[in-house]
Structures are given as structure tokens and as C-alpha cells.
Design an enzyme around this catalytic site. Structure first.
Site, short mmCIF file in Angstrom:
data_model
loop_
_atom_site.label_atom_id
_atom_site.label_comp_id
_atom_site.label_asym_id
_atom_site.label_seq_id
_atom_site.Cartn_x
_atom_site.Cartn_y
_atom_site.Cartn_z
N ASP A 4 -31.53 45.68 41.78
CA ASP A 4 -31.81 44.51 40.93
C ASP A 4 -31.57 44.85 39.46
OD1 ASP A 4 -32.36 41.91 40.44
OD2 ASP A 4 -34.52 42.03 40.74
N GLU A 29 -23.71 40.29 40.88
CA GLU A 29 -23.05 39.11 40.32
C GLU A 29 -22.64 38.15 41.44
OE1 GLU A 29 -19.55 39.83 37.93
OE2 GLU A 29 -19.51 37.76 37.22
N HIS A 40 -26.62 39.30 37.56
CA HIS A 40 -25.63 39.40 36.46
C HIS A 40 -25.01 38.02 36.28
CE1 HIS A 40 -22.41 41.69 34.24
NE2 HIS A 40 -21.70 40.63 34.59
N ASP A 84 -19.69 34.98 34.67
CA ASP A 84 -19.08 34.80 33.36
C ASP A 84 -18.77 33.32 33.14
OD1 ASP A 84 -16.97 34.46 35.09
OD2 ASP A 84 -16.08 36.41 34.69
#
Ligand SMILES: *[C@@H]1O[C@H](CO)[C@@H](O)[C@H](O)[C@H]1NC(C)=O
Length: 509
Positions: free
Chosen positions: A483, A492, A432, A105
Site C-alpha cells: 500500500d 496504480e 497511486h 495520471d
């Protein structure tokens, strides 16, 4: 007779030069024989073929460039990234530009960031010669400084520290490149009314450890960091509290379980950086040694504190009695459990990877292998081995266990998959990660909107357009990995995983 041997392991050729002085008919004749030896070092060549630790080391440091926030420097090597977060801190009328994005993020989170910087610094202190030999020392220093420059900015007063930029809710409801962020960049701080001993002491640990790294490189920078570290430790000590009570948005993502561990760990690093007895006394006077731990992580630093305490005992700087004996025993119990020689061994997946917890398991494998590498060094420097309840463990055995774990991560596993992005021929393609999963701003400067990013990129069943070299993700407890981009538990990558691996890879390279 003189013998000179020269071995070139890369071309797998050795030269044996033999100089012989022959006495014949009263005269001395010098003859030089040169033998070319093939396969002189075939053993090392075979090892290098199974895993290229040097390449993985280079990758691990590149990863940190991919996570950079702020204005990128001219020598930035990860070119698909651009400048971002250039107004961070504006809401508080201070400059909080820079630092690292935490994971996939666009949040800047002080608690895992400080732990990342402490582990990068410890990696560099412990394996400086290896980093230097592989020409990665400069990159390691740059990776540390990108974090410490930011931590220094965030420490605006002795008792004020900015510990988070961005809101998890709004950030996570958007899928945007960091360069395009339209989400609130709220700044959250600690102060005397909003204490956070865990965050302040971890930041003290990071800056104290980094001050050791920079002592011989930039003396002024090193003492600046040490000053901030001592102030932050005092702030942590004099205003006890958990940072996630003072910075509520942190509670849903990196909630702290307590600060006693960070206080010990901060004191240990400040002792190493200053040699001041008061920090040793702080550790010696602790009411709770922490007990034997089952993980070493962004939340639980007891293992790190125990290992440093064990070093102080081994080096004769602390008495091998009382709480110091407990610290050392607990450090060794943890290492024994990793070595599968205790009553409570670390579990393994069927394929042999240490198995701690389902969420980003490799972060715990990284810290475990780091501690085993460091402890192997401490023991071998004393000519000692580790006495575990299940038998003795030699430093060499610890090293070979570290190697097998790293080999698993790099592809020697049931899926033949490298869990390090950009390493080997078969690595995760859909991690991610917002920046990696959206076309580079250098290729397409049209802004990607908050929700548009989900439609256009997140849900797309295609490989990420950008390869975040050095990112490390995790298989599950049965060695499986799908994946899948929406699997934030496995797919992530986070900075806390890769920082200790820098040290481990330098050790193995
Ligand atoms: C992994 O590689 C080995 C050896 O080359 C092979 O036998 C095995 O089938 C491979 N496994 C997978 C899942 O591809």
C-alpha cells in the site's frame, strides 16, 4: 393438491402454501396450509456472505465516474470530482473534451481507452440480463457512452483519428488534480501519413461493440457509431502501421507490439454488429491465426478474436475447418491453461491468484476471468464441455474457478485485503492516483501546483483523502501488497482492469 412456494432469500424465510381439497362426507372442503420455512436458502446466504458481488459490481461502475474527464453531468455520483480538461483539443482547434483519464495520471490515451470501451461493451452484451436485474444496466450504458461520445469526437475525418491528449513526460513530472492541470494538453493524431492500424481497428471494435449495446436503446446513436467503426476499420486496413510509431509519446507508455490482433478483433466485432460477410471473410482469409496466447490485454487481443471466432463456429456461422478450427482450438487452449488443464498452465501465486506479469497483474486476471465466464456461457448454451489435454472442464467448473479468482481480489487472500478500493473493511488507502490522493477541489479550491502536489500530497504518509470506489490494484507474485503510493506497478489502477470485471461481477452477482 396445489403448492405455491415463495422464497425470500434476503430475510432467509420461505413460505410453502399448500392448498388441499379434502373430500369428506360427500362435500369438498378446501383447506389452505401455510408453512414458514427457515434457512430454506442458507446455501445462497453463505455464498453472499463470502463476497458481495452485487456491491462490487456497483463499485466497478462508479470507478468510471471517478475517471471522467470533461464537464461532469448533473447526475454525477462521484462528488469529489469536478470539471476538468475543458480546453482539450484547443491546440488542434477541435473539441476533444470528455472521455476518461487512463489510470493514476491525467493523460487521455486512445489505445487503452478503446480497449476499455470494447470490454465494457462486451460485458454489457454478454451479461445484459444480469446488469438489468441488478439495476446497473443504465450505469453500464452511461459508462460506455462517456467513452464513445469522446471516440466519435476524436474521429474528425474518415482517415483522421486523435489518439492521445497530453505528454507523458510533463504529466508524470507533476502531481496535480485533473481539475488543476497546468501541463500541456497536446493532441496527437493518426492520418494517412501517420497510420495506426492497431489504434484505428481497436476503436472500430469499441464502436462496433457499443453499437450492438445501443441498438435497442438509441437506434440513431447506434448507427452513428457503426458508421465511424466501418470507416476506422477501412482506415486501419488501407493504411497499415503501428500507432506508437505515429504518436511517439505513446511509445514510452503503451507501445504496441503489432496490429494483426486488432485487425482480427475489429473484423470480429464488425461482423457481430453488421452480419456482413466481408468481415467474416477477412477473418477467414487472415494469413496468421496468432497462435496460442498467454495473455489477453490492451496490447494483445488475439484471445478476444479467437473467442469470438469460436462462437461463430459454435453458432454454425463459420466452418469448423481451416483457420477457423485454429482460432477455436487456440481460444480453448487459453481457457484450458487458465483452468490448469493444459501443458502450459497459467501460473498462480502461493495464495492462488493467477500470475501473469508483475505490472498490474490483475488486468490479466480480469480478462482471463472474463473469457472463462463468457466461454462457460457459450459451452453451457450448447450443452458442451471443454476438452483439454489435462481432462474435460465443465462450464460449472469454469464458473467456480472464476469465482475463486474474484473472491481472492475481494479479500479471500493471504493478506485478507480487498484489492478493490471501497469494498470490504480492509482495502488499499494509498493508491497511486493524482485525483484521489489530493484533497477534493470541492473542499479546497486553491489550485495545487505541479510540484506542490508532490510535497503536500504524494509524499504524505496518510490515506488518500478521496476514496476512488471500484479501483482495482494488484498484489505481487507472493501475495504481498505494501500500500505504497509510489508503487505504480502495483498501486496504480487502470481502466483496462475494471472494464472486464464489470462483466465478470455481473455474471457472479
Ligand atoms: C486473515 O484472516 C484469517 C482468518 O480470520 C486469520 O487466521 C489470518 O491470520 C488473517 N491474516 C492476516 C494477514 O491478517
Amino acid at each position: 393438491m396445489v403448492c405455491v412456494c415463495k422464497v425470500n432469500c434476503e430475510s432467509n424465510i420461505g413460505f410453502l402454501i399448500v392448498v388441499v381439497d379434502l373430500k369428506s362426507m360427500g362435500m369438498t372442503v378446501r383447506r389452505v396450509f401455510v408453512f414458514i420455512i427457515l434457512l430454506f436458502c442458507s446455501f445462497q446466504i453463505l455464498n453472499a456472505a463470502s463476497a458481495d458481488y452485487k456491491k462490487a459490481l456497483t463499485n466497478s461502475l462508479l470507478y468510471f465516474e471517478g475517471q471522467r474527464s470533461g464537464k461532469l453531468p448533473p447526475n454525477q455520483r462521484v462528488n469529489w470530482r469536478g470539471d476538468s480538461g475543458l480546453k482539450d483539443g484547443q491546440d488542434a482547434r477541435i473539441n476533444l473534451v470528455g472521455g476518461y483519464y487512463d489510470a493514476g495520471d491525467n493523460l487521455k490515451l486512445g489505445f487503452p481507452l478503446a480497449f476499455t470501451i470494447t470490454m465494457l461493451s462486451w460485458s454489457t452484451i454478454e451479461f445484459e440480463d444480469q446488469l438489468s436485474e441488478h439495476k446497473e444496466l443504465k450505469n453500464a450504458l452511461d459508462a460506455i457512452k462517456w467513452g464513445t461520445d469522446y471516440l466519435i469526437k476524436a474521429h474528425t475525418d474518415p482517415n483522421v483519428f486523435y489518439g492521445e491528449i497530453g505528454d507523458p513526460d510533463s504529466d508524470h513530472s507533476c502531481w496535480q488534480r485533473p481539475e488543476d492541470m497546468t501541463t500541456p494538453r497536446s493532441s496527437y493524431k493518426l492520418d494517412e501519413q501517420h497510420p495506426g492500424s492497431d489504434l484505428a481497428a481497436e476503436t472500430a471494435a469499441a464502436l462496433a461493440a457499443a453499437s450492438i449495446v445501443f441498438k435497442s436503446v438509441d437506434k440513431k446513436y447506434s448507427s452513428t457509431m457503426l458508421l465511424h467503426a466501418t470507416q476506422l476499420f477501412d482506415f486501419a486496413k488501407n493504411h497499415p502501421g503501428k500507432y506508437s510509431d505515429s504518436i511517439p509519446p505513446a511509445r514510452q507508455i503503451y507501445s504496441s507490439s503489432g496490429y494483426e490482433d486488432e485487425m482480427l478483433w475489429g473484423a470480429a466485432w464488425l461482423y457481430r454488429a453488421t452480419n456482413m460477410k466481408k468481415y467474416l471473410d477477412y477473418m477467414g482469409g487472415a494469413s496468421d491465426s496468432g497462435g496460442v496466447r498467454t495473455e489477453f490485454s490492451w496490447d494483445d487481443k488475439f484471445v478476444g478474436a479467437h473467442v469470438l471466432a469460436a462462437k461463430f463456429v459454435l453458432d454454425g456461422e463459420a466452418d469448423a475447418s481451416g483457420i477457423w478450427a485454429q482460432y477455436k482450438t487456440q481460444a480453448e487452449e487459453y481457457v484450458c491453461s487458465c483452468a490448469q488443464k493444459s501443458n502450459q498452465n497459467v501460473q498462480k501465486t502461493p495464495g492462488g491468484l493467477f500470475w501473469f506479469l508483475p505490472w498490474n497483474n490483475n488486468q490479466y486476471v480480469a480478462t482471463a476471468t472474463f473469457v472463462m465466464s463468457v466461454y462457460s456461457n457459450y459451452l453451457s448454451s450448447k450443452g458442451a464441455s471443454l476438452q483439454c489435454s489435462g481432462g474435460d472442464v465443465s462450464p460449472d467448473h469454469l464458473t467456480s474457478l472464476v469465482r475463486s479468482q474474484v473472491d481472492y481480489i475481494l479479500g479471500s487472500n493471504p493478506r485478507n485485503m480487498s484489492y478493490m478500493v471501497g469494498y470490504g473493511s480492509n482495502f488499499p488507502q494509498k493508491i497511486h492516483h493524482r485525483g484521489a490522493s489530493i484533497v477534493s477541489i470541492k473542499k479546497d479550491p486553491n489550485p495545487v501546483s505541479c510540484k506542490g502536489g508532490f510535497q503536500d500530497w504524494f509524499y504524505k504518509d496518510a490515506p488518500n483523502p478521496n476514496v476512488l470506489v471500484g479501483a482495482v490494484v494488484s498484489p505481487d507474485g507472493n501475495d504481498k501488497y505494501d500500500d505504497s503510493r509510489n508503487d505504480f506497478q502495483l498501486a496504480e489502477p487502470a481502466t483496462v482492469t475494471i472494464a472486464p470485471l464489470v462483466g465478470v461481477l455481473a455474471y457472479l452477482a
